[in-house]
Scaffold this motif. Structure first.
Motif, PDB file in Angstrom:
ATOM      1  N   GLY A  99       5.155  -0.502 -12.499  1.00 36.11           N
ATOM      2  CA  GLY A  99       4.891   0.530 -11.506  1.00 36.11           C
ATOM      3  C   GLY A  99       5.649   0.263 -10.219  1.00 36.11           C
ATOM      4  N   PRO A 100       5.585   1.185  -9.258  1.00 33.43           N
ATOM      5  CA  PRO A 100       6.333   1.043  -8.003  1.00 33.43           C
ATOM      6  C   PRO A 100       6.010  -0.253  -7.255  1.00 33.43           C
ATOM      7  CG  PRO A 100       5.424   3.252  -8.213  1.00 33.43           C
ATOM      8  CD  PRO A 100       4.812   2.440  -9.318  1.00 33.43           C
ATOM      9  N   VAL A 101       7.067  -0.882  -6.735  1.00 31.47           N
ATOM     10  CA  VAL A 101       6.885  -2.101  -5.931  1.00 31.47           C
ATOM     11  C   VAL A 101       6.258  -1.713  -4.598  1.00 31.47           C
ATOM     12  CG1 VAL A 101       8.053  -3.991  -4.745  1.00 31.47           C
ATOM     13  CG2 VAL A 101       8.832  -3.267  -7.028  1.00 31.47           C
ATOM     14  N   GLN A 102       5.158  -2.377  -4.249  1.00 28.38           N
ATOM     15  CA  GLN A 102       4.455  -2.082  -2.992  1.00 28.38           C
ATOM     16  C   GLN A 102       4.676  -3.150  -1.927  1.00 28.38           C
ATOM     17  OE1 GLN A 102       1.037  -1.553  -5.720  1.00 28.38           O
ATOM     18  NE2 GLN A 102       0.315  -0.073  -4.205  1.00 28.38           N
ATOM     19  N   ARG A 142      16.750  -2.818   1.686  1.00 24.74           N
ATOM     20  CA  ARG A 142      17.201  -1.423   1.689  1.00 24.74           C
ATOM     21  C   ARG A 142      16.734  -0.686   0.438  1.00 24.74           C
ATOM     22  NH1 ARG A 142      23.548  -0.003   1.398  1.00 24.74           N
ATOM     23  NH2 ARG A 142      23.150  -0.665  -0.749  1.00 24.74           N
ATOM     24  N   GLU A 143      16.867  -1.337  -0.730  1.00 21.26           N
ATOM     25  CA  GLU A 143      16.445  -0.693  -1.972  1.00 21.26           C
ATOM     26  C   GLU A 143      14.926  -0.522  -2.003  1.00 21.26           C
ATOM     27  OE1 GLU A 143      16.982   1.396  -5.394  1.00 21.26           O
ATOM     28  OE2 GLU A 143      18.479   0.708  -3.933  1.00 21.26           O
ATOM     29  N   LEU A 148      10.448   3.200  -1.564  1.00 19.36           N
ATOM     30  CA  LEU A 148       9.201   3.488  -0.859  1.00 19.36           C
ATOM     31  C   LEU A 148       9.136   4.945  -0.399  1.00 19.36           C
ATOM     32  CD1 LEU A 148       6.584   2.091   0.174  1.00 19.36           C
ATOM     33  CD2 LEU A 148       7.824   1.606   2.318  1.00 19.36           C
ATOM     34  N   GLU A 149      10.296   5.533  -0.127  1.00 19.63           N
ATOM     35  CA  GLU A 149      10.335   6.934   0.307  1.00 19.63           C
ATOM     36  C   GLU A 149       9.692   7.873  -0.713  1.00 19.63           C
ATOM     37  OE1 GLU A 149      14.064   7.702   3.235  1.00 19.63           O
ATOM     38  OE2 GLU A 149      14.602   7.289   1.144  1.00 19.63           O
ATOM     39  N   GLY A 155       0.367   4.256  -2.483  1.00 16.06           N
ATOM     40  CA  GLY A 155       1.339   3.166  -2.574  1.00 16.06           C
ATOM     41  C   GLY A 155       1.881   2.766  -1.221  1.00 16.06           C
ATOM     42  N   LYS A 156       2.149   3.760  -0.381  1.00 16.22           N
ATOM     43  CA  LYS A 156       2.674   3.475   0.957  1.00 16.22           C
ATOM     44  C   LYS A 156       1.657   2.731   1.829  1.00 16.22           C
ATOM     45  CE  LYS A 156       5.960   7.328   1.218  1.00 16.22           C
ATOM     46  NZ  LYS A 156       6.350   8.567   1.929  1.00 16.22           N
TER      47      LYS A 156
END
Length: 292
Positions: A99-102, A142-143, A148-149, A155-156
């Motif tokens: 899943g998305p990196v937090q 940067r990545e 995160l955008e 998640g944010k």
């Protein structure tokens, strides 16, 4: 205490082999697969987090953790962090698996063992250290921000970047200006800029730094057996002992936790036993000192 890290996806950078051109000594720098990074990974996993442990060439020290916690909790992912394509691929693989990196922990670094004053330092050494320690940190950060955008509001809400700096970044280190400069730039100019930028993407996003002094890692084990070296290293440290990897890992985890550090950003936490500076005059150098 619940640090509210359950199922939070943490990416930890960190294992390099480099500078073999400068030395016959094995230059394995502990990261996610050794020393501070390994202890940090273990502690996050015990808090219920999911981990992507980045490595450059060797991930064997992660085998026990993968066996203990399972592949649904920890992923070992290879990448050359100086390559833009590799960094993009690293996040793609991490996001696909867990899943998305937090939370991002930037722990990788190299430091050539030879004392080399600036007057004789090779440009190749300078560039390699800066590229590995600083430029790669920029690429990974940067990545992370680009990913995160597109994250959900949930998640944010957990967004945080924790850099691992060094006392060399605060005090400098003669013979290792390349390493000290890279860490100083990371700890201050870069981190302090990012803490003002991350909130434009994630309003509760935070950026902080942990800066260790001497740590009893496998790489430092032999040096710390030398009583003369230990005396010099700890001469300005009130606690008179090196840190253990656990001492650094706990601070990384605390700064990553919105429960404990939700209003802490732009700070450098010195994990240095109270160090006040480096001993400049020793041995024959003392002969030139004036009597006070």
């Amino acid at each position: 205490m619940d640090l509210e890290l359950q199922n939070v996806h943490v990416l930890i950078t960190g294992f390099y082999r480099s500078f073999l051109a400068y030395s016959n000594v094995d230059q394995s720098i502990p990261g996610a697969s050794g020393g501070i990074g390994l202890e940090t990974t273990r502690l996050f996993l015990k808090q219920g987090a999911k981990i992507t442990a980045h490595y450059n060439t060797n991930a064997t020290s992660l085998d026990d953790l993968i066996a203990e916690f399972g592949s649904d909790k920890i992923l070992a992912a290879q990448a050359n962090l100086s390559s833009e394509d590799d960094v993009v691929r690293l996040f793609f693989k991490a996001n696909g698996a867990l899943g998305p990196v937090q939370v991002l922990v930037v722990n990788h670094a190299i430091s050539p063992p030879e004392d080399e004053p600036v007057v004789s330092m090779a440009l190749e050494r300078w560039r390699n250290t800066i590229d590995t320690n600083l430029t790669a940190a920029f690429l990974v950060s940067r990545e992370y921000l680009r990913q995160l955008e597109f994250a959900s509001d949930e998640g944010k809400a957990k967004a945080a970047i924790v850099f691992v700096g060094s006392t060399a970044g605060k005090y400098g280190e003669a013979g290792h200006a390349d390493y000290a400069a890279s860490k100083s730039a990371l700890m201050y100019g870069f981190a302090l800029s990012l803490k003002n930028e991350i909130v434009k993407i994630a309003p509760k996003g935070r950026v902080a730094c942990v800066a260790p002094g001497w740590v009893r890692t496998p790489k430092k084990a032999e040096k710390l057996k030398d009583p003369v070296f230990v005396h010099r290293a700890l001469a300005t440290v009130p606690l008179k002992k090196p840190a253990e990897p656990w001492d650094v890992a706990t601070q990384i985890v605390v700064l990553s936790s919105t429960r404990l550090s939700g209003h802490v950003t732009g700070q450098v936490v010195m994990v240095d036993g109270g160090m006040e500076g480096r001993l400049l005059n020793k041995g024959s150098d003392e002969q030139g000192l004036e009597t006070l």
